[in-house]
Scaffold this active site. Structure first.
Site, PDB file in Angstrom:
ATOM      1  N   ASN A  51       0.866  -1.209  -0.019  1.00  0.00           N
ATOM      2  CA  ASN A  51      -0.015  -0.006  -0.081  1.00  0.00           C
ATOM      3  C   ASN A  51       0.973   1.160   0.073  1.00  0.00           C
ATOM      4  OD1 ASN A  51       0.906  -0.490   2.799  1.00  0.00           O
ATOM      5  ND2 ASN A  51      -1.016   0.365   3.504  1.00  0.00           N
TER       6      ASN A  51
ATOM      7  N   SER B 212       0.321  -7.630   7.826  1.00  0.00           N
ATOM      8  CA  SER B 212      -0.636  -8.020   8.532  1.00  0.00           C
ATOM      9  C   SER B 212      -0.174  -8.548   9.951  1.00  0.00           C
ATOM     10  CB  SER B 212      -1.339  -8.990   7.787  1.00  0.00           C
ATOM     11  OG  SER B 212      -0.490 -10.244   7.499  1.00  0.00           O
TER      12      SER B 212
ATOM     13  N   VAL C 299       0.645 -12.583   9.285  1.00  0.00           N
ATOM     14  CA  VAL C 299       2.097 -12.873   8.890  1.00  0.00           C
ATOM     15  C   VAL C 299       3.162 -12.204  10.074  1.00  0.00           C
ATOM     16  CG1 VAL C 299       3.863 -12.306   7.357  1.00  0.00           C
ATOM     17  CG2 VAL C 299       1.653 -12.766   6.635  1.00  0.00           C
ATOM     18  N   GLY C 300       2.654 -11.249  10.675  1.00  0.00           N
ATOM     19  CA  GLY C 300       3.772 -10.811  11.619  1.00  0.00           C
ATOM     20  C   GLY C 300       3.888 -11.614  12.860  1.00  0.00           C
TER      21      GLY C 300
ATOM     22  N   GLU D  74       5.421  -3.946  12.256  1.00  0.00           N
ATOM     23  CA  GLU D  74       4.247  -2.867  12.114  1.00  0.00           C
ATOM     24  C   GLU D  74       2.974  -3.658  11.685  1.00  0.00           C
ATOM     25  OE1 GLU D  74       4.136  -0.124  13.761  1.00  0.00           O
ATOM     26  OE2 GLU D  74       6.138   0.304  14.140  1.00  0.00           O
TER      27      GLU D  74
ATOM     28  N   CYS E  52      -2.630   1.416   6.912  1.00  0.00           N
ATOM     29  CA  CYS E  52      -2.694   1.035   8.479  1.00  0.00           C
ATOM     30  C   CYS E  52      -3.343   1.994   9.011  1.00  0.00           C
ATOM     31  CB  CYS E  52      -1.413   0.657   8.516  1.00  0.00           C
ATOM     32  SG  CYS E  52      -0.317   1.726   8.320  1.00  0.00           S
TER      33      CYS E  52
ATOM     34  N   GLN F 219      -8.668  -9.476  -2.204  1.00  0.00           N
ATOM     35  CA  GLN F 219      -8.719  -8.521  -1.462  1.00  0.00           C
ATOM     36  C   GLN F 219     -10.290  -7.843  -1.652  1.00  0.00           C
ATOM     37  OE1 GLN F 219      -6.517  -8.221   1.060  1.00  0.00           O
ATOM     38  NE2 GLN F 219      -7.567  -6.554   2.380  1.00  0.00           N
TER      39      GLN F 219
ATOM     40  N   GLU G 225      -9.626  -5.360  11.084  1.00  0.00           N
ATOM     41  CA  GLU G 225      -9.213  -4.688  10.125  1.00  0.00           C
ATOM     42  C   GLU G 225      -9.688  -5.043   8.627  1.00  0.00           C
ATOM     43  OE1 GLU G 225      -4.880  -4.685   9.056  1.00  0.00           O
ATOM     44  OE2 GLU G 225      -5.066  -2.468   9.261  1.00  0.00           O
TER      45      GLU G 225
ATOM     46  N   GLU H 250       9.228   3.283  13.902  1.00  0.00           N
ATOM     47  CA  GLU H 250      10.163   3.494  12.663  1.00  0.00           C
ATOM     48  C   GLU H 250       9.988   5.013  12.479  1.00  0.00           C
ATOM     49  OE1 GLU H 250       9.956   0.430   9.828  1.00  0.00           O
ATOM     50  OE2 GLU H 250       7.956   0.591   9.853  1.00  0.00           O
TER      51      GLU H 250
HETATM   52  P1  NAP Z   1       0.994  -9.079   4.300  1.00  0.00           P
HETATM   53  O1  NAP Z   1      -0.221 -10.262   3.503  1.00  0.00           O
HETATM   54  O2  NAP Z   1       1.117  -9.615   5.875  1.00  0.00           O
HETATM   55  O3  NAP Z   1       2.468  -9.234   3.534  1.00  0.00           O
HETATM   56  C1  NAP Z   1       3.165  -8.161   3.993  1.00  0.00           C
HETATM   57  C2  NAP Z   1       4.382  -8.584   3.198  1.00  0.00           C
HETATM   58  O4  NAP Z   1       4.928 -10.062   4.043  1.00  0.00           O
HETATM   59  C3  NAP Z   1       4.458  -9.147   1.779  1.00  0.00           C
HETATM   60  O5  NAP Z   1       5.605  -8.666   1.230  1.00  0.00           O
HETATM   61  C4  NAP Z   1       4.208 -10.415   1.704  1.00  0.00           C
HETATM   62  O6  NAP Z   1       4.522 -11.000   0.539  1.00  0.00           O
HETATM   63  C5  NAP Z   1       4.982 -11.053   2.869  1.00  0.00           C
HETATM   64  N1  NAP Z   1       4.780 -12.369   3.497  1.00  0.00           N
HETATM   65  C6  NAP Z   1       3.576 -12.730   3.390  1.00  0.00           C
HETATM   66  N2  NAP Z   1       3.758 -14.106   3.998  1.00  0.00           N
HETATM   67  C7  NAP Z   1       4.829 -14.281   4.540  1.00  0.00           C
HETATM   68  C8  NAP Z   1       5.802 -15.415   5.212  1.00  0.00           C
HETATM   69  N3  NAP Z   1       5.085 -16.251   5.736  1.00  0.00           N
HETATM   70  N4  NAP Z   1       7.075 -15.062   5.447  1.00  0.00           N
HETATM   71  C9  NAP Z   1       7.564 -13.836   5.097  1.00  0.00           C
HETATM   72  N5  NAP Z   1       6.790 -12.840   4.503  1.00  0.00           N
HETATM   73  C10 NAP Z   1       5.788 -13.144   4.055  1.00  0.00           C
HETATM   74  O7  NAP Z   1       0.210  -7.822   4.313  1.00  0.00           O
HETATM   75  P2  NAP Z   1      -0.339  -6.900   3.070  1.00  0.00           P
HETATM   76  O8  NAP Z   1      -1.549  -7.548   2.766  1.00  0.00           O
HETATM   77  O9  NAP Z   1       0.708  -7.151   1.877  1.00  0.00           O
HETATM   78  O10 NAP Z   1      -0.421  -5.443   3.709  1.00  0.00           O
HETATM   79  C11 NAP Z   1      -1.543  -5.189   4.289  1.00  0.00           C
HETATM   80  C12 NAP Z   1      -1.382  -5.071   5.678  1.00  0.00           C
HETATM   81  O11 NAP Z   1      -0.104  -4.322   6.222  1.00  0.00           O
HETATM   82  C13 NAP Z   1      -2.624  -4.767   6.572  1.00  0.00           C
HETATM   83  O12 NAP Z   1      -2.685  -5.503   7.918  1.00  0.00           O
HETATM   84  C14 NAP Z   1      -1.907  -3.208   7.047  1.00  0.00           C
HETATM   85  O13 NAP Z   1      -2.403  -2.744   8.205  1.00  0.00           O
HETATM   86  C15 NAP Z   1      -0.463  -3.530   7.094  1.00  0.00           C
HETATM   87  N6  NAP Z   1       0.522  -2.251   7.020  1.00  0.00           N
HETATM   88  C16 NAP Z   1       0.785  -1.754   8.151  1.00  0.00           C
HETATM   89  C17 NAP Z   1       1.621  -0.523   8.121  1.00  0.00           C
HETATM   90  C18 NAP Z   1       2.001   0.180   9.673  1.00  0.00           C
HETATM   91  O14 NAP Z   1       3.007   0.546   9.268  1.00  0.00           O
HETATM   92  N7  NAP Z   1       1.705  -0.256  10.747  1.00  0.00           N
HETATM   93  C19 NAP Z   1       1.723  -0.099   7.084  1.00  0.00           C
HETATM   94  C20 NAP Z   1       1.223  -0.273   5.866  1.00  0.00           C
HETATM   95  C21 NAP Z   1       0.392  -1.409   5.992  1.00  0.00           C
HETATM   96  P3  NAP Z   1       3.277 -11.282  -0.586  1.00  0.00           P
HETATM   97  O15 NAP Z   1       3.255  -9.662  -1.019  1.00  0.00           O
HETATM   98  O16 NAP Z   1       3.759 -12.169  -1.427  1.00  0.00           O
HETATM   99  O17 NAP Z   1       1.955 -11.626   0.172  1.00  0.00           O
END
Ligand code: NAP
Ligand code: MG
Length: 491
Positions: free
Chosen positions: A151, A228, A231-232, A249, A283, A330, A383, A462
């Site tokens: 995003n 997310s 994953v975190g 984060e 986020c 999504q 969320e 950060e």
């Molecule tokens: P996501 O599915 O958790 O993916 C984030 C990153 O992690 C992507 O590069 C993803 O690869 C990778 N990933 C997925 N599974 C993994 C694993 N098992 N091991 C290591 N890496 C892995 O999140 P998203 O859907 O891309 O982003 C949306 C989320 O991010 C929302 O929950 C949002 O709130 C959060 N976000 C938080 C902030 C903040 O600073 N707090 C800022 C922006 C977004 P892929 O792309 O291949 O899935």
């Protein structure tokens, strides 16, 4: 169609397996933005080994010199700002204005972190022993793995990369699978700016195939992740077992609290911007409105009317306010929350549907408003990461703050009020890493710390000088010039 490569050890290389994947424009899914390397653990290992070798030299480059390279990268980002903003809109879908903020975030981060090369403060304190100096110095952590969401496809890698690099770390970046071209363009800039081979490496691919091996790699000392909670949590468990540094984060369910003395026009402007810009895929999105029942009807009526003016479509068109959702999975997820909200008994006032007519198969969702939700409902707790805003009506300030704090997230919170005391009490009571008065929950600034409490994060911040704390280890140093053995402070 162009095929883009990984950037490892200063070279653009295909993945070992030769497998590729496509990135598509979410506003026109038939349009392929490019083809990218579907990397695996072998490519990650190549990148980590390159990073490890390069880091041994990079850590010796004086921090002010490292800062000069980052400054050049920031200038190149500035020069290409409009071209890059257009790319973000094409690959990720948000409006050109939002995409401009994304690039500007990267530029400001580069400028700030270049300056950190001249500071990177340690401490000098009096020693308890005579003729002895006591101080700290900051040293790099080593090889850092960076995993980012789609995003904020330029800013998010940049605001992790720049501080990591200025501190003398080498990095391996695994960007989101939905926005690889934005990451490739950022790395072209790093190369042009003069980042030495191996110091910054880019490995594109999927989370399980490429992200996970990066987290597991024994030569990676730190993982910096934004994404997310799901994953975190797995990253924290894996990295924790290996005793790596890990900075997470993860999302929010951010509330805009509207007290009964608020300027309602201002609050409505805030909710529209905070809830629906980037189609709610932030986020920090203002996904809940917690409003005093005395002013709730007026606020909701006005919000409903103004939502009718939002234009949804391909965000390359400057008249558009709300672009597409990132991908079809999504989109389905966002839509599923509409049925959940209805089943739970919340009142759907606006939207709640996929938009198709004249939109070329793009992943568009109508800006959606639920009223009369209660705080336990899933739509008020989870969320959604889409253009869905949920209104919760409350009685008085105390209940408002209790409801605002009543989720397991703790990223951002906002209050609208004209009364200094009431507003400051809310700011003090919010369980969040960011708090706003008379502004929505989005709009953080790069030179200030960014992050959340509770299950949004794991205790790090950060951006700004907090980023320097994350990406360095402290060495405590004692310099003795007494000419005799001084055993300990109790001597
Ligand atoms: P996501 O599915 O958790 O993916 C984030 C990153 O992690 C992507 O590069 C993803 O690869 C990778 N990933 C997925 N599974 C993994 C694993 N098992 N091991 C290591 N890496 C892995 O999140 P998203 O859907 O891309 O982003 C949306 C989320 O991010 C929302 O929950 C949002 O709130 C959060 N976000 C938080 C902030 C903040 O600073 N707090 C800022 C922006 C977004 P892929 O792309 O291949 O899935
Ligand atoms: Mg895409």
């Amino acid at each position: 169609m162009t095929t883009y490569l990984n950037y490892i050890d200063g070279e653009w290389r295909p993945s070992r397996s030769g497998e590729t994947f496509e990135s598509r424009n979410p506003a026109h899914p038939s349009e392929v933005v490019g083809e990218f390397q579907a990397s695996t653990g072998d490519d990650i290992d190549d990148a980590v080994q390159a990073a490890r070798r390069a880091q041994r030299e990079w850590r010796k480059v004086p921090a002010p010199k490292r800062g000069e390279i980052i400054e050049r990268a920031a200038l190149l980002l500035q020069e290409r700002k409009s071209e890059l903003a257009e790319l973000i809109t094409r690959e990720m879908g948000k409006t050109l204005v939002d995409s401009g903020y994304d690039i500007q975030g990267a530029i400001t981060s580069g400028r700030y972190m270049a300056g950190e090369g001249l500071r990177m403060f340690g401490e000098t304190v009096p020693s308890g022993l005579p003729n002895r100096m006591a101080m700290t110095r900051r040293e790099p952590v080593g090889v850092v793995g960076i995993i980012t969401p789609w995003n904020l496809p330029v800013m998010m890698p940049a605001w992790k990369l720049f501080p990591a690099l200025v501190c003398g770390n080498a990095v391996v970046v695994k960007p989101a699978e939905d926005t690889p071209l934005c990451a490739v363009r950022l790395f072209e800039i790093l190369e042009e700016a003069g980042v030495p081979p191996g110091v910054a490496n880019l490995v594109t691919g999927f989370g399980d195939a490429a992200g996970q091996p990066l987290v597991e790699h024994s030569d990676v000392e730190m993982i910096s992740f934004t994404g997310s909670q799901k994953v975190g949590r797995t990253i924290a468990a894996t990295a924790g077992q290996a005793l790596k540094h890990v900075s997470l984060e993860m999302g929010g369910k951010n509330a805009v609290v509207v007290f009964d003395d608020a300027d309602l026009d201002e609050a409505v402007d805030g909710v529209l911007w905070g809830g629906f810009s980037t189609a709610g895929q932030r986020c920090t999105a203002s996904s809940r409105v917690v409003v005093d029942h005395k002013v709730a009807d007026e606020l909701v009526n006005s919000l409903q009317k103004r939502m009718g003016e939002l234009v949804v479509g391909d965000a390359l068109d400057e008249n558009v306010n709300v672009g597409p959702i990132i991908n079809s999975r999504q989109l389905d997820r966002v839509h599923s929350y509409t049925s959940i909200g209805i089943d739970e008994g919340a009142e759907l006032l606006v939207g709640g549907e996929k938009l198709e007519e004249g939109l070329d198969g793009g992943y568009f969702y109508a800006p959606t408003l639920f009223d009369h939700a209660n705080p336990q409902m899933r739509i008020a707790q989870e969320e959604i990461f889409g253009p869905t805003v949920v209104v919760l009506r409350v009685d008085g300030d105390e209940e408002a703050i209790e409801v605002a704090n009543g989720t397991n997230y703790g990223l951002s919170a906002a209050v609208y009020s004209q009364n200094v005391g009431r507003a400051l009490s809310a700011i003090a009571e919010f369980e969040s890493g960011l708090a706003y008065l008379n502004a929505p929950t989005i709009g953080s600034e790069i030179h200030l710390p960014f992050g959340g409490v509770k299950s949004t994060g794991n205790g790090h911040r950060e951006s700004g000088k907090s980023a320097i704390e994350q990406f360095t280890e402290i060495k405590t140093v004692f310099l003795d010039y007494s000419g005799t053995l001084q055993r300990a402070e109790i001597d």
